[in-house]
Each structure stands twice: as C-alpha cells, then as structure tokens.
Design a protein around this motif. Structure first.
Motif, mmCIF file in Angstrom:
data_model
loop_
_atom_site.group_PDB
_atom_site.id
_atom_site.type_symbol
_atom_site.label_atom_id
_atom_site.label_comp_id
_atom_site.label_asym_id
_atom_site.label_seq_id
_atom_site.Cartn_x
_atom_site.Cartn_y
_atom_site.Cartn_z
ATOM 1 N N ASN A 157 -10.807 -7.040 4.349
ATOM 2 C CA ASN A 157 -12.168 -6.615 4.680
ATOM 3 C C ASN A 157 -13.113 -7.804 4.845
ATOM 4 N N SER B 211 -5.692 1.774 3.406
ATOM 5 C CA SER B 211 -6.211 2.985 4.040
ATOM 6 C C SER B 211 -5.046 3.777 4.608
ATOM 7 N N CYS C 267 -2.568 -1.947 5.173
ATOM 8 C CA CYS C 267 -3.333 -2.928 4.404
ATOM 9 C C CYS C 267 -4.171 -3.757 5.368
ATOM 10 N N SER D 87 -7.540 -4.259 1.256
ATOM 11 C CA SER D 87 -7.829 -2.861 0.959
ATOM 12 C C SER D 87 -6.814 -1.989 1.684
ATOM 13 N N ASN E 213 -4.294 2.357 -5.242
ATOM 14 C CA ASN E 213 -4.805 1.010 -5.463
ATOM 15 C C ASN E 213 -3.904 -0.008 -4.777
ATOM 16 N N CYS F 259 0.810 -1.222 0.000
ATOM 17 C CA CYS F 259 0.000 0.000 0.000
ATOM 18 C C CYS F 259 0.843 1.272 0.000
#
Length: 428
Positions: free
Chosen positions: A306, A314, A303, A312, A328, A297
C-alpha cells in the motif's frame, strides 16, 4: 676440494628446496599438478582456479579448491565444499580419463569429478582450462567436453549457465546456498525449476513442506513473480527453453556488463553487477518484500504493497475472507472463499485480473505448443468443472498459448506497478 664442493651443493639444494614457486597455467594436462599457490587462469585473466581459505582467523588451515573472479575477488564455484583440505599440501591432478582429482598431502582423495560423471573411455588428449565465461572444462583436445563446472552449480549463476532439468539424461541444474559466509558446504536454501505443471522457479528452505518464495512461471518476457527482471530487460537477454527433452532458464548480458546471481545463506537471491570502480554493486534482491513470500495471504487472495509501503491482503472479486477474525498477513493465512458457491453445469462468469503474479502452477495444465488463443483457453476451462482459472502462457504479441488451473489459486500479488505488459489471469 671435493668435500667443500659437496657441502656447497648440499647447501644450495636445501635453500632451493625451501622455496616454492607459484605457477599460473593457461591449460593443465595429466603431466602437470596444480599445487597450493598455483593457479589456472582464463585466457582473459578474469577467472582463476586455485586454493583459498575463507576464515583466516579461526580456520586458516582449512583450504578449498575453487574458481573465482580475480578482481574484485568473488568465489563462484567450490570443488570440495563438503570436505576441506587441512594445510597447504593439497594438489589437483587431471587423469588420463579427463577426471579432476583432488588429493591431500598424503595422497588421500578428497574429491573427484568422476563422482558426478563417469568417463566411458580414455581420452586421447585430456586438457583442463577455464573459458572466458568462467566455465571450468575438462575436454578431449579442444572440442569434446568430458566434464564442466557449469553442469554442477553451487550458489552462483554466471552468464550462460542453466537452471532446469534434462528429462532424458536426468541432469538437473539448481543452486544451493552456502551454510555461512565462511562455510561453502550446502546451506538451508535451494533454487530450482519445478517442472510439475507449467515450469516455475522456486526457492525452498530445506525441511519446509512448501516453497519459501516462488519467482513464478515464464510469460515470454520474465518470470511473473520477478518484476525486477522486467526492469533489467535493457541490460540482459533472458532465455527460457521448454521441450519434451529439456526445460531450462539462462541469461546473458546485452552490453559489456559483468554480473552474477547469488543465492546467499539467508535465502536471498542477489543480482550483483561490477561497477566502473571495480566493485560488486547489489542491483536487486529477491524476495523484495513481504508479499513475495509464498502464499502469505492464502487461497484466492492477493497481496499488495500500500501507500505506506506495507503489505496488505485482499480477496479476489467474488470472494470473501474465510475467517474474518483470522484474516491477517501471515504464512498459512486462511485466505478467501466464494461469496456464492459455484454450480458446475450452469454458466459461470469469469472475471479478469490484470497485472498479477500468476498463481502457483504446480497443479496446472498448459498448451505446450503455445498455439491456443485466449478464447480457446476459455472454452477448454469452461468445459471442465475442476478448472478454476485460465490465462495466456505468453504475453507477447497480444498473448498466445493456454494455461489452466485446477484447485485453489494461491500465491498471488499485484505487480502491475512494475510491468508495462500485464500478466492476465481470468478466474471463475
């Protein structure tokens, strides 16, 4: 009568010389030769040393000298991994110096333990044996170790083996994968202990400038990026030693468990445990998921997996994506930047991030004596404009020791779902 007797003797000699008797040794001395078909066994008959082939279909004549679990069969160490024998005429000799010497049928040397270590003098009573832990040992009598296979691991770690480095002798213990399942020569991946900054276990692909996977730094219980270790605490005792002379990691089973760690040819670290049905069972794998891959990330990003079991990214609180269009999941992601630029000299606010895989410690400083408190750590970080975050080095007993980061924080993931005791990082 004399002629008949001679013919009978000759026939008997030809018949007996065509038979090969396989021998199983407990100990080998310079008087014995371990030939193809012979074995050297550990006292409990769990491990054996001998000659074997990996590809019976395409290369049945390629022979290797190796150490294996007898049942179920599993190779754990190979002497001539770069130089296979051709045919079954090879043999192993123990010299008067205690050196292991592997020859082919023409007495050409293919491998020797003296290529890795030099004996300083002739041994009085050289012996070659296998311990019950699977360590092939050349010793002078029963005590003085001249050479041991545990000092030269291949792709497998057994209980009691080390990963790490001795700074005084420059001895380094690391794993290298096989090239393929049927070729034990060094492959594309290595597992080693990086001693820059706070030591951390790293998996690297040959030729890559960065890591493939970072198991993280030691927090007193496990490596922060290896949550499976926390789940295995009831099965294994983990030991991490760090001093001015040596840094190393090892493990031993708590119960009568037979297990091994293997770095396979695809770059996966497998924990295998022998079942009651006498089979090798895969207990866990690292990397576990896409979030385990190094800095997927980017900087100042976390990372997480979810609810749909997909990764995902953040940003840490107080940060924003560096490039919205290119935010991404990908190696070399652009990561995040401060929402408001920091201004050294004014009071910076620190934010606590619990349940984290701690960032890459390659460019870090740590309290080697493990004596500083978290408040001491905060003061030390606050006094240095280059310090970006701080944490305890040891999470046991409420936390102790100090770890400081300098530069970007990379390779973080959410691991709170795996561990009861949190790794806590506090960032500006």
């Amino acid at each position: 009568m004399r002629k008949t007797h001679s013919l009978f003797s000759l026939s008997l000699f030809l018949i007996s010389s065509s038979l090969s008797v396989a021998l199983d040794y407990n100990v080998i001395t310079p008087k014995e030769f371990l030939k193809d078909g012979d074995t050297l066994s550990s006292p409990d008959q769990v491990f054996q040393l001998g000659f074997f082939s990996l590809d019976q279909e395409e290369q049945p004549q390629h022979r290797f000298l190796g150490l294996w679990y007898k049942e179920p069969f599993a190779v754990v160490w190979v002497a001539n991994r770069n130089n296979p024998l051709y045919g079954t005429s090879g043999f192993l000799n123990l010299s008067s110096l205690g050196d292991l010497q592997l020859f082919d049928g023409e007495h050409k040397a293919l491998w020797s333990s003296s290529s890795t270590t030099k004996a300083s003098k002739t041994a009085n009573n050289p012996l070659l044996k296998i311990s019950c832990s699977g360590n092939l040992i050349s010793s002078d009598g029963e005590e003085a170790v001249l050479w041991q296979s545990f000092d030269y691991p291949m792709n497998t770690i057994l209980a009691g083996m080390k990963l790490g480095k001795n700074f005084k002798t420059q001895m380094e213990w690391s794993l290298s994968s096989w090239k393929t399942l049927k070729d034990p020569s060094p492959g594309d991946f290595t597992l080693s202990l990086d001693t820059r900054g706070l030591p951390q276990l790293i998996l690297r692909k040959n030729g890559d400038s960065s890591y493939s996977y970072r198991l993280g730094s030691w927090n007193g219980l496990s490596f922060t990026g290896a949550p499976a270790m926390g789940r295995e605490n009831s099965l294994f005792d983990y030991k991490f030693t760090s001093s001015a002379q040596e840094v190393n990691y090892s493990w031993t089973p708590r119960h009568r468990i037979v297990s091994r760690l293997v770095l396979n040819n695809t770059g996966k670290l497998h924990r295998l445990i022998q079942s009651k049905q006498n089979q090798w069972i895969l207990a866990n794998t690292a990397p576990e998921d896409e979030c385990d891959y190094y800095s997927i990330c980017g900087a100042y990003a976390v990372c997480g997996i979810n609810s749909k079991n997909t990764p995902s990214c953040s940003c840490l609180r107080g940060f924003k994506p560096k490039s919205g269009r290119k935010w991404n999941i990908s190696r070399g992601a652009y990561g995040c930047v401060h929402e408001i630029p920091t201004n050294c000299g004014k009071k910076d606010a620190f934010v606590k991030f619990p349940g984290m895989k701690l960032p890459d410690t390659s460019w870090s400083w740590y309290d080697a004596k493990n004596e500083m408190t978290l408040e001491d750590c905060k003061i030390k970080c606050s006094s240095n404009c280059s310090c970006t975050a701080y944490a305890n080095t040891d999470i046991r007993e409420g936390g102790k020791g100090c770890l400081l980061w300098f530069g970007d924080l990379v390779d973080m993931r959410d691991v709170c779902m795996f561990q009861k005791e949190d790794n806590e990082e506090i960032s500006r």
